[in-house]
Design a protein around this motif. Structure first.
Motif, mmCIF file in Angstrom:
data_model
loop_
_atom_site.group_PDB
_atom_site.id
_atom_site.type_symbol
_atom_site.label_atom_id
_atom_site.label_comp_id
_atom_site.label_asym_id
_atom_site.label_seq_id
_atom_site.Cartn_x
_atom_site.Cartn_y
_atom_site.Cartn_z
ATOM 1 N N ARG A 21 0.834 -1.206 0.000
ATOM 2 C CA ARG A 21 0.000 0.000 0.000
ATOM 3 C C ARG A 21 0.868 1.256 0.000
ATOM 4 N NH1 ARG A 21 -2.785 -3.045 3.903
ATOM 5 N NH2 ARG A 21 -1.972 -1.725 5.596
ATOM 6 N N LEU A 22 1.904 1.243 0.829
ATOM 7 C CA LEU A 22 2.787 2.400 0.931
ATOM 8 C C LEU A 22 3.513 2.640 -0.388
ATOM 9 C CD1 LEU A 22 4.177 4.544 2.726
ATOM 10 C CD2 LEU A 22 5.858 2.783 3.337
ATOM 11 N N PHE A 23 4.063 1.586 -0.968
ATOM 12 C CA PHE A 23 4.796 1.689 -2.229
ATOM 13 C C PHE A 23 3.876 2.224 -3.327
ATOM 14 C CE2 PHE A 23 6.679 0.340 -6.177
ATOM 15 C CZ PHE A 23 8.048 0.372 -5.966
ATOM 16 N N THR A 24 2.667 1.681 -3.404
ATOM 17 C CA THR A 24 1.723 2.079 -4.447
ATOM 18 C C THR A 24 1.350 3.552 -4.305
ATOM 19 O OG1 THR A 24 0.825 -0.168 -4.499
ATOM 20 C CG2 THR A 24 -0.521 1.569 -5.475
ATOM 21 N N ARG A 25 1.109 3.985 -3.068
ATOM 22 C CA ARG A 25 0.721 5.374 -2.846
ATOM 23 C C ARG A 25 1.839 6.339 -3.196
ATOM 24 N NH1 ARG A 25 -0.448 4.873 2.074
ATOM 25 N NH2 ARG A 25 1.289 5.934 3.107
ATOM 26 N N VAL A 77 4.760 5.671 -5.073
ATOM 27 C CA VAL A 77 5.407 5.480 -6.379
ATOM 28 C C VAL A 77 4.417 5.623 -7.522
ATOM 29 C CG1 VAL A 77 6.744 3.848 -7.791
ATOM 30 C CG2 VAL A 77 7.193 4.039 -5.329
ATOM 31 N N GLY A 78 3.147 5.314 -7.254
ATOM 32 C CA GLY A 78 2.141 5.393 -8.301
ATOM 33 C C GLY A 78 1.896 4.092 -9.015
ATOM 34 N N ALA A 79 2.527 3.031 -8.560
ATOM 35 C CA ALA A 79 2.320 1.688 -9.129
ATOM 36 C C ALA A 79 2.628 0.676 -8.041
ATOM 37 C CB ALA A 79 3.233 1.451 -10.337
ATOM 38 N N ALA A 80 1.912 -0.440 -8.060
ATOM 39 C CA ALA A 80 2.178 -1.509 -7.102
ATOM 40 C C ALA A 80 3.553 -2.111 -7.380
ATOM 41 C CB ALA A 80 1.097 -2.576 -7.207
ATOM 42 N N PRO A 81 4.178 -2.749 -6.376
ATOM 43 C CA PRO A 81 5.511 -3.324 -6.591
ATOM 44 C C PRO A 81 5.579 -4.265 -7.791
ATOM 45 C CG PRO A 81 4.987 -3.324 -4.257
ATOM 46 C CD PRO A 81 3.746 -2.875 -4.968
ATOM 47 N N THR A 82 4.580 -5.122 -7.966
ATOM 48 C CA THR A 82 4.610 -6.054 -9.113
ATOM 49 C C THR A 82 4.504 -5.297 -10.427
ATOM 50 O OG1 THR A 82 2.227 -6.364 -8.793
ATOM 51 C CG2 THR A 82 3.703 -8.015 -7.822
ATOM 52 N N GLU A 83 3.682 -4.236 -10.466
ATOM 53 C CA GLU A 83 3.569 -3.445 -11.685
ATOM 54 C C GLU A 83 4.865 -2.693 -11.966
ATOM 55 O OE1 GLU A 83 0.286 -1.021 -10.567
ATOM 56 O OE2 GLU A 83 -1.187 -2.297 -11.560
ATOM 57 N N PHE A 84 5.460 -2.139 -10.927
ATOM 58 C CA PHE A 84 6.723 -1.423 -11.093
ATOM 59 C C PHE A 84 7.784 -2.355 -11.653
ATOM 60 C CE2 PHE A 84 10.886 -0.105 -9.549
ATOM 61 C CZ PHE A 84 10.924 1.229 -9.942
ATOM 62 N N ARG A 85 7.844 -3.574 -11.129
ATOM 63 C CA ARG A 85 8.817 -4.553 -11.623
ATOM 64 C C ARG A 85 8.543 -4.876 -13.094
ATOM 65 N NH1 ARG A 85 9.631 -9.588 -7.962
ATOM 66 N NH2 ARG A 85 11.616 -8.605 -7.408
#
Length: 272
Positions: free
Chosen positions: A251-255, A257-265
């Motif tokens: 939740r923290l990363f998504t808020r 960074v603007g993308a969930a960790p899996t999406e960012f990867r």
């Protein structure tokens, strides 16, 4: 007094860059009759030879010595006057404004309480940027407003770095190394031999952030690196950067960074 000056009148499109260069010049100045003034923009003066003083602020006005190599900043709406001593000084100057300048104030590079900055070896970097700035505003130079604005950003960034001393660098290095450890701000302060208020002040001066915010940004930056450079599951990445709860980390990363960790990867892998 001798030297040169170039003045620019940026368009609204140029001002949307966030920073506008309004003028740049260089001069050799001896004693002069200057009663002071109030400008509607910022000014940055680089004194490369000689010395004198700067006076600024509302009454009672304050005065500080200026001795090369040094820089000083003047602020919109704030009275200032300056005077070289009997031998004069050599100065380079730039006028600028825009919301990015106000952001540099917030970050501490432009400080109304400490407008004079003593310079060491960093003066050479500032001189090189001013050399480039002088070329950028020559007659016939393409996109002079865009290039000049970018070079003023470089000047302000260098000025910001120049305010960071060895003690502040020590604090930043420590937090970079230990940000992922499960410690409170008070515990970090004790490790550094500081009280919590001093740590907060030094981190603010060195990074422009609160201690908690800087630790958070450091953790997220490390998480990004792990997501793109390893195939470790998100749960392990979360633990590696100081979060035992992978759902909270996500939740923290998504808020932030603007993308969930899996999406960012996935996006990062696709761009390689």
């Amino acid at each position: 007094m001798s030297g040169f000056a170039r003045y620019l009148t940026p368009s609204e499109e140029h001002r949307r860059l966030g920073l506008a260069c309004l003028g740049v010049g260089a001069q050799q100045v001896r004693r002069m009759n200057f009663d002071g003034r109030v400008l509607n923009c910022y000014g940055l003066m680089l004194v490369t030879r000689g010395g004198g003083w700067l006076e600024w602020g509302d009454r009672p006005r304050r005065r500080l010595p200026v001795r090369a190599p040094a820089a000083f900043v003047t602020f919109p709406g704030l009275y200032h006057a300056y005077q070289p001593d009997a031998l004069g000084w050599s100065e380079r100057w730039v006028l600028f404004d825009g919301p990015a300048a106000a952001a540099h104030e917030s970050l501490g590079g432009l400080d109304r309480e400490a407008p004079v900055i003593a310079l060491g070896p960093g003066v050479q970097t500032l001189r090189r940027i001013f050399d480039s700035l002088n070329e950028a505003v020559e007659v016939g130079a393409p996109h002079r407003d865009v290039v000049a604005a970018a070079l003023v950003q470089q000047l302000l960034a260098q000025l910001l770095v120049g305010r960071v001393n060895d003690d502040l660098s020590r604090v930043v290095r420590y937090l970079d190394e230990h940000a992922v450890e499960p410690l409170t701000v008070g515990e970090h302060a004790r490790r550094l031999g500081l009280d919590e208020a001093t740590l907060r002040s030094e981190v603010q001066r060195a990074t422009g952030s609160t201690t908690k915010e800087y630790i958070l940004r450091t953790r997220l930056s490390r998480a990004k690196r792990l997501l793109l450079s390893t195939d470790r599951p998100v749960r392990e990445v979360a633990q590696a950067v100081g979060y035992d709860d992978p759902a909270y980390f996500t939740r923290l990363f998504t808020r932030r960074v603007g993308a969930a960790p899996t999406e960012f990867r996935r996006y990062g892998m696709e761009q390689r």
